[in-house]
Structure formats: structure tokens, C-alpha cells
Design an enzyme around this catalytic site. Structure first.
Site, short mmCIF file in Angstrom:
data_model
loop_
_atom_site.label_atom_id
_atom_site.label_comp_id
_atom_site.label_asym_id
_atom_site.label_seq_id
_atom_site.Cartn_x
_atom_site.Cartn_y
_atom_site.Cartn_z
N GLU A 169 -30.99 -16.21 -54.28
CA GLU A 169 -29.73 -16.78 -54.76
C GLU A 169 -29.74 -18.27 -54.40
O GLU A 169 -30.45 -18.69 -53.50
CB GLU A 169 -28.53 -16.12 -54.08
CG GLU A 169 -28.22 -16.64 -52.66
CD GLU A 169 -29.28 -16.30 -51.63
OE1 GLU A 169 -29.91 -15.24 -51.77
OE2 GLU A 169 -29.49 -17.10 -50.70
N SER A 183 -31.89 -33.23 -42.07
CA SER A 183 -32.32 -32.00 -42.73
C SER A 183 -32.82 -32.25 -44.15
O SER A 183 -33.61 -31.47 -44.68
CB SER A 183 -31.18 -30.98 -42.75
OG SER A 183 -30.00 -31.56 -43.29
N LYS A 222 -35.72 -26.74 -46.19
CA LYS A 222 -35.72 -25.40 -46.78
C LYS A 222 -37.12 -24.94 -47.19
O LYS A 222 -37.38 -23.74 -47.26
CB LYS A 222 -34.77 -25.34 -47.97
CG LYS A 222 -33.31 -25.34 -47.53
CD LYS A 222 -32.38 -25.06 -48.67
CE LYS A 222 -30.96 -24.77 -48.20
NZ LYS A 222 -30.23 -26.00 -47.84
C1 LIG Z 1 -29.05 -26.22 -47.30
C2 LIG Z 1 -28.99 -27.45 -46.52
C3 LIG Z 1 -28.32 -27.51 -45.27
C4 LIG Z 1 -27.53 -26.37 -44.71
O1 LIG Z 1 -28.25 -25.21 -44.44
P1 LIG Z 1 -28.62 -24.74 -42.98
O2 LIG Z 1 -29.10 -23.34 -43.18
O3 LIG Z 1 -27.38 -24.79 -42.13
O4 LIG Z 1 -29.66 -25.64 -42.47
C5 LIG Z 1 -28.36 -28.69 -44.57
N1 LIG Z 1 -29.00 -29.79 -45.05
C6 LIG Z 1 -29.65 -29.76 -46.22
C7 LIG Z 1 -30.34 -31.00 -46.68
C8 LIG Z 1 -29.67 -28.61 -47.00
O5 LIG Z 1 -30.31 -28.60 -48.17
#
Ligand SMILES: *Cc1c(COP(=O)(O)O)cnc(C)c1O
Length: 422
Positions: A134, A403, A112
């Protein structure tokens, strides 16, 4: 390839290679029939102005360079793409090679930050001194508050009151980082109400304020802006894979909530038809139970949060309530670009249950010493399932998007694995 080229925001080096993946969206902000701007008149001018400013920034090499340098110096890019042979061995597929794209190693522990930094820099360029955003689980709020601290921007985060109680450690983080948190009590005290409050604030204060949206969804131009800022993930992974293996992967997997880490990883491979792209949503307690968040796999096209996209509806045609063990996947919508690639078949849409994700989490932790976020564990767990169902041919080369890191999920994991005797 030079590190510099590796971590460009995306388009420049691909254009230099004669590939222009930015054919989408069209001038109305659409990906095929998906996307667009389903918003009240008062919001339209702000969105169109943002789009115009973004296109100027994107064409300005000083903006691109500044973002590149920030991502390198302050966010730790490029992130690693590394082989996980112990994990691959547990899957028992002859010759299988698995690589992880480690967004969990970026500053603040998830992808993010890429988008928050891009939009923070854009806001400053537009002369805005204040950011509103948000947050649901708090991860996006933490990334935004971090970037505001770095860039000297005022930061207001709207968060549902119920979410604030559930995500106390992220609330404390945001406050430490100097953000002002505003609790939203109406509309169930969740993410949806927090989005409406942020939009209201933005429209009322648009001269000074940028609305920093957190995923590749919402009205145009957000799906495209967020995607562009996240394509750094796939651009790096593609080059790193070519460097390590001399060829492209056969499979690329990523978890899908709103879709930003997935489209960010997939985008560089869209024009490589031999690379199979697999998006893994949250099947929760099982799609048949209704307690899930598998929007692409089980939803239908409709309008939500300002855009036309796949949405989860209940029997009355209202937006459905969702469930996932991973807070970041617990969202009844998904971005328009992934919706489009679902329909064209370019991205294969699958779903992993809570139990499959927990298995993925454990397997990767024990075999490699990497505790992934529960969101990412959906992609890992689905890969384990593919291997078990003999759907992975021998000698496959696989890239899995991690992610984020799992620190935020320790209490959930402990509770769940305790119940299951794990
Ligand atoms: C917020 C988040 C997601 C999901 O958001 P996407 O917009 O689909 O990438 C996935 N993994 C982590 C670690 C997150 O913080």
C-alpha cells in the site's frame, strides 16, 4: 571500522561487540505491552510463516551478505554523516556541533529503500514472485516498485483514489517502474483503505505473494522486520560519529511518522544511556487545534492496523483524522517499539508544528544547500527550537536524521512560504 562492518544489517557486528540489542520483541511479538498480532484467523498463518522465514534468513550469512552488497551497490550505502557548521552557527550555541545522517542521498531519495530492499530480497528467498504494498503519499510505493524492478518481481501497489490525485508525480514514477497501480475508492480513498486491500490480496494469493509493509508498525513480525532493515542507519551513524568525533553524540533526533527511520537511527544507541534520543512528530497546526499527527505526544494506547500501540482517538473513541504538512507523518498510529520507549522514557517524544518544520527547511536550505523532506524538516526545526529555548548545553554534539530529500515537497513549500511572505 571497515566499510563492510559499517553497513551490516545490524545485529551481527553489535553481537560481535558483546551487545545484543535484539532483546525485543518477545516471542509473541511484543515490546512490553505493545505490539502483538490483532488480526483475523486467516492472516495469522501468513504472519507466522513470514516470521519463521525471516528468522531463517537473518541467521543465514549468504542472505545478510547479499543484502549488504545490494545496499552498497544499488542504494548507495553507506550514506554520509557530515558536519553542517554553517547551520550549527545559526543556532548560536557555543561549541555546538551538528551532523546530518543523509538518508536523502540513498537511491530514490529516502530511507524507505532500506526496508524495501530487505523485504524484496526476503520475498525472493521465500520463492515469491509477486509483491503487494500500500502507499499513501507514494514514497513507499516508489521504493517498492524500484526494488521490484531491480529484483524482477511483479509489483501491485494499492493506493487510495484521493491520494492518487494528490500525488500524481509518484503515480507516474511507479508506472514508469513497471508497477501495476490499483486505485482504492472506498473508505475515504486514503491509506487505511489501501492497507485493507493489500492485506486482502495477500491472504488470497499468499503462495505467490509477499506483502511488503512500509513502516515499523502493524502486526508482528512487521515492526521487528522493518526495524531490523532500518537499523543500518544508526549502525552507520554510530560508527561514523565515533570515527569523526571520537565520541558518541549527546543528542540524536529523528522525525516520527510510523516510526521506521527513527527506530532505525535510534536502535544502535539504545544501550548508550548518555545519548539522548528525541523523536519529533507532526504537531500540524498545533496540538491544541486537533489538526495534528502527534500520536506519541498526544495519543493513548489502543489497537490499530493489527497491533496494540499509541493511537490518536477522537472524542468518540474512533481513530482520529490527522493533519500534517508532511504527507509521510500524516498517520494516526505509530509503531509498538517506540510506544514502549516512550513509556520507559528512553525516547523523548516531542512535536513540531508545520511552521516550525518550514523554518527548519528554510534554515537548512539557506545555510547548507540541503533541501530536506518536509518530514525530516520537523527534526531540524525542533533542533532550532531547542537552541532558541536554551535547552542545548554548550559543546553539544548532535546527530539529526535526514530521512529524505525535499524534491517531492517543492509545490507545498512554495505555496506555504508564498503565503507567509518568505
Ligand atoms: C515515509 C517517510 C517518513 C515517515 O515514515 P517513518 O516510518 O516514520 O520513517 C519520514 N520521512 C520521509 C522522507 C518519508 O518518506
Amino acid at each position: 571500522m571497515a566499510v563492510k562492518a559499517l553497513i551490516m544489517t545490524g545485529i551481527e557486528d553489535r553481537v560481535a561487540q558483546g551487545v545484543e540489542p535484539g532483546i525485543f520483541p518477545d516471542e509473541r511479538g511484543r515490546f512490553g505491552v505493545f505490539g502483538g498480532r490483532y488480526v483475523p484467523e486467516g492472516l495469522m498463518a501468513a504472519l507466522l510463516n513470514l516470521e519463521a522465514e525471516y528468522l531463517l534468513a537473518r541467521a543465514d550469512s549468504s542472505f545478510v551478505t547479499e543484502l549488504h552488497d545490494l545496499l552498497r551497490d544499488r542504494a548507495g550505502r553507506p550514506t554520509l554523516l557530515h558536519r553542517v557548521p554553517n547551520f550549527a552557527r545559526t543556532l548560536q550555541v557555543p561549541g555546538l556541533s551538528v551532523y546530518l545522517k543523509r538518508e536523502d542521498m540513498a537511491h530514490t531519495g529516502a530511507h524507505k529503500i532500506n526496508n524495501a530492499m530487505g523485504q524484496g530480497l526476503l520475498a525472493r528467498r521465500m520463492g515469491k514472485s509477486r509483491i503487494v504494498a500500500e502507499t499513501g503519499a507514494g514514497q513507499h510505493g516508489v521504493a517498492v516498485a524500484t526494488v521490484c524492478a531491480m529484483l524482477g518481481l511483479d509489483c501491485v501497489i494499492y493506493m487510495g483514489a484521493a491520494d492518487m490525485r494528490r500525488q500524481e508525480s509518484n503515480v507516474i514514477r511507479m508506472q514508469l517502474l513497471g508497477a501495476e497501480l490499483r486505485a482504492v475508492h472506498h473508505g475515504g480513498g486514503g491509506l487505511k483503505a489501501a492497507i485493507s486491500e493489500s492485506v486482502r490480496d495477500w491472504v488470497a494469493n499468499v503462495d505467490t505473494t509477499h506483502y511488503l509493509f512500509g513502516t515499523a508498525a502493524g502486526p508482528a513480525p512487521y515492526p521487528r522486520i522493518v526495524r531490523d532493515f532500518q537499523t543500518v542507519i544508526g549502525n552507520e551513524a554510530r560508527s561514523q560519529c565515533l570515527e569523526s568525533e571520537g565520541r558518541l553524540p549527546d543528542y540524536v533526533l529523528a522525525c516520527v511518522g510510523g516510526g521506521s527511520n527513527a527506530i532505525g537511527l535510534f536502535h544502535a544507541f539504545l544501550e548508550d544511556p548518555q545519548v539522548r534520543l528525541i523523536g519529533v512528530e507532526a504537531a500540524g497546526r498545533g496540538i491544541e487545534t486537533g489538526d495534528h499527527a502527534a500520536t506519541l505526544a498526544a495519543g493513548s494506547p489502543g489497537e490499530m492496523d493489527g497491533s496494540y500501540s499509541y493511537v490518536l482517538h477522537d472524542e468518540d473513541g474512533q481513530i482520529a483524522r490527522t493533519w500534517s504538512i508532511a504527507a509521510g507523518l500524516d498517520y494516526p498510529g505509530v509503531g509498538p517499539e517506540l510506544s514502549y520507549y516512550k513509556d520507559t522514557g528512553r525516547v523523548s517524544c516531542r512535536a513540531a508544528t508545520d511552521a516550525v518544520a518550514l523554518r527548519g527547511l528554510q534554515t537548512l536550505s539557506r545555510s547548507e544547500g540541503i533541501i530536506a523532506a518536509l518530514e525530516s524538516a520537523h527534526a531540524v526545526g525542533h533542533l532550532v527550537e531547542l537552541a532558541e529555548r536554551a535547552e542545548l548545553p554548550p559543546d553539544s554534539l548532535v546527530v539529526v536524521g535526514i530521512s529524505g530529500r525535499g524534491d517531492k515537497d517543492l509545490a507545498t513549500a512554495a505555496q506555504q512560504l508564498g503565503h507567509r511572505g518568505g
